[in-house]
Design an enzyme around this catalytic site. Sequence first.
Site, PDB file in Angstrom:
ATOM      1  N   ARG A   1      16.318  22.543  25.870  1.00 15.50           N
ATOM      2  CA  ARG A   1      15.516  22.019  24.673  1.00 15.50           C
ATOM      3  C   ARG A   1      14.862  23.219  23.679  1.00 15.50           C
ATOM      4  O   ARG A   1      14.633  22.932  22.760  1.00 15.50           O
ATOM      5  CB  ARG A   1      14.693  20.946  25.424  1.00 15.50           C
ATOM      6  CG  ARG A   1      13.781  20.187  24.155  1.00 15.50           C
ATOM      7  CD  ARG A   1      12.959  19.195  24.959  1.00 15.50           C
ATOM      8  NE  ARG A   1      11.947  18.443  24.083  1.00 15.50           N
ATOM      9  CZ  ARG A   1      10.622  18.374  24.268  1.00 15.50           C
ATOM     10  NH1 ARG A   1      10.217  19.022  25.183  1.00 15.50           N
ATOM     11  NH2 ARG A   1       9.948  17.720  23.709  1.00 15.50           N
TER      12      ARG A   1
ATOM     13  N   HIS B   1      15.274  23.388  19.914  1.00 20.92           N
ATOM     14  CA  HIS B   1      14.127  23.027  18.951  1.00 20.92           C
ATOM     15  C   HIS B   1      13.577  24.349  18.196  1.00 20.92           C
ATOM     16  O   HIS B   1      13.153  24.345  16.992  1.00 20.92           O
ATOM     17  CB  HIS B   1      13.018  22.568  19.685  1.00 20.92           C
ATOM     18  CG  HIS B   1      13.392  21.191  20.290  1.00 20.92           C
ATOM     19  ND1 HIS B   1      12.161  20.261  20.113  1.00 20.92           N
ATOM     20  CD2 HIS B   1      14.319  20.411  20.620  1.00 20.92           C
ATOM     21  CE1 HIS B   1      12.782  19.122  20.529  1.00 20.92           C
ATOM     22  NE2 HIS B   1      14.109  19.349  20.766  1.00 20.92           N
TER      23      HIS B   1
ATOM     24  N   HIS C   1      22.773  15.727  26.396  1.00 20.20           N
ATOM     25  CA  HIS C   1      22.043  14.665  26.990  1.00 20.20           C
ATOM     26  C   HIS C   1      22.344  14.426  28.556  1.00 20.20           C
ATOM     27  O   HIS C   1      21.829  13.612  29.283  1.00 20.20           O
ATOM     28  CB  HIS C   1      21.922  13.473  26.338  1.00 20.20           C
ATOM     29  CG  HIS C   1      20.708  13.335  25.189  1.00 20.20           C
ATOM     30  ND1 HIS C   1      20.833  12.842  24.140  1.00 20.20           N
ATOM     31  CD2 HIS C   1      19.719  14.229  25.485  1.00 20.20           C
ATOM     32  CE1 HIS C   1      19.775  13.313  23.412  1.00 20.20           C
ATOM     33  NE2 HIS C   1      19.140  13.912  24.039  1.00 20.20           N
TER      34      HIS C   1
ATOM     35  N   TRP D   1      19.839  10.091  31.492  1.00 22.37           N
ATOM     36  CA  TRP D   1      20.974   9.519  30.879  1.00 22.37           C
ATOM     37  C   TRP D   1      22.150   9.571  31.872  1.00 22.37           C
ATOM     38  O   TRP D   1      23.020   8.490  31.581  1.00 22.37           O
ATOM     39  CB  TRP D   1      21.202  10.569  29.755  1.00 22.37           C
ATOM     40  CG  TRP D   1      20.786  10.500  28.426  1.00 22.37           C
ATOM     41  CD1 TRP D   1      20.825   9.593  27.381  1.00 22.37           C
ATOM     42  CD2 TRP D   1      19.494  11.175  28.392  1.00 22.37           C
ATOM     43  NE1 TRP D   1      19.517   9.879  26.434  1.00 22.37           N
ATOM     44  CE2 TRP D   1      18.883  10.688  26.998  1.00 22.37           C
ATOM     45  CE3 TRP D   1      18.375  12.099  28.969  1.00 22.37           C
ATOM     46  CZ2 TRP D   1      17.673  11.379  26.237  1.00 22.37           C
ATOM     47  CZ3 TRP D   1      17.482  12.648  28.337  1.00 22.37           C
ATOM     48  CH2 TRP D   1      17.142  12.236  27.032  1.00 22.37           C
TER      49      TRP D   1
ATOM     50  N   ASP E   1      21.935   7.323  20.909  1.00 23.29           N
ATOM     51  CA  ASP E   1      22.710   7.482  21.830  1.00 23.29           C
ATOM     52  C   ASP E   1      23.933   6.229  21.692  1.00 23.29           C
ATOM     53  O   ASP E   1      25.081   6.744  21.194  1.00 23.29           O
ATOM     54  CB  ASP E   1      22.534   7.175  23.254  1.00 23.29           C
ATOM     55  CG  ASP E   1      21.569   8.528  23.617  1.00 23.29           C
ATOM     56  OD1 ASP E   1      21.674   9.446  23.188  1.00 23.29           O
ATOM     57  OD2 ASP E   1      20.535   8.116  24.337  1.00 23.29           O
TER      58      ASP E   1
END
Length: 344
Positions: free
Chosen positions: A99, A103, A232, A264, A293
Amino acid sequence: MAERLAAAAALRTSAPYHPSPSGRRAGPSNSAFFPSSSSPSPALRRVSLRAAPSQAKAAGRGRSLRCMAAASDAAQLKAAREDTRELLKTTHCHPILVRLGWHDSGTYDKNIEEWPQRGGANGSLRFDVELKHGANAGLINALKLIQPIKDKYPSITYADLFQLASATAIEEAGGPKLPMRYGRVDVTGPEQCPPEGKLPDAGPSAPADHLRVVFYRMGLDDKEIVALSGAHTLGRSRPERSGWGKPETRYTKNGPGAPGGQSWTAEWLKFDNSYFKEIKEKRDQDLLVLPTDAALFEDPAFKVYAEKYAEDQVAFFKDYAEAHAKLSSLGAKFDPAEGFSLDD
């Protein structure tokens, strides 16, 4: 909350992040990249880093000379990669490091030519003003995890370290080898951070359209959107940060790392194509399905790729590796201009 954070960011002059015991709680997340991630476990305070290479002893004295040849020292990047592997073994922080890299690079705007105004992979996420963006909730924990590595290897840039950590996390979780290049140049101050609102929202009213608006702005296409969504398969969403997911499930109540959140996939520290299989079937109420999703199997153009990846992990790994490497370079300024590989 987003308005208050933006106002505070506009008024505050920030310094580069240096971890402190007090730490600051970030605001709620709205990122469809990784809505939230695990907090670092106490084990991170016990991480034993490898000895720095001999070149690091002269890092301070020779920094300006090395920068003339490359933004980051290749030997120190290789050593930092090994330290990152050890960090992953002890803290299980794969999702939050992925992440972090995403980002930092995901603010890129292909319609802006100037660097660093165009955003992208430039290390700006180390500054307080950007860490306080709502979509970056919890990423202060990622900075706490890797700051000791940056301190140990001063002749590497934050921009390279963020992307190195992200790629290493994917590979160490069982994902494909990524064709990464390095040599990214860092921005120098918080005034060079991008404005808030560049990253995806997890629950927009028109999820497929929203994903295209955000990712097309970065120069990515439908195949790359779907392939990247497959990351994910790692991680959990925490409702106290993002507003999405359950406080805990049978897959997350015992960790590893800080317990809780909703994942997930059942094996949320393993990189494979389980995400696509689970989203397609929607059989397990303990597994998370965000609007963005579900859109992968509802939108006809996205569905072509989502169905393919659910059936063919080899195809997913190939397309994911290419998309991740592309994302990691968006907006970056490289020195040398062509970048360099650590595996040549």
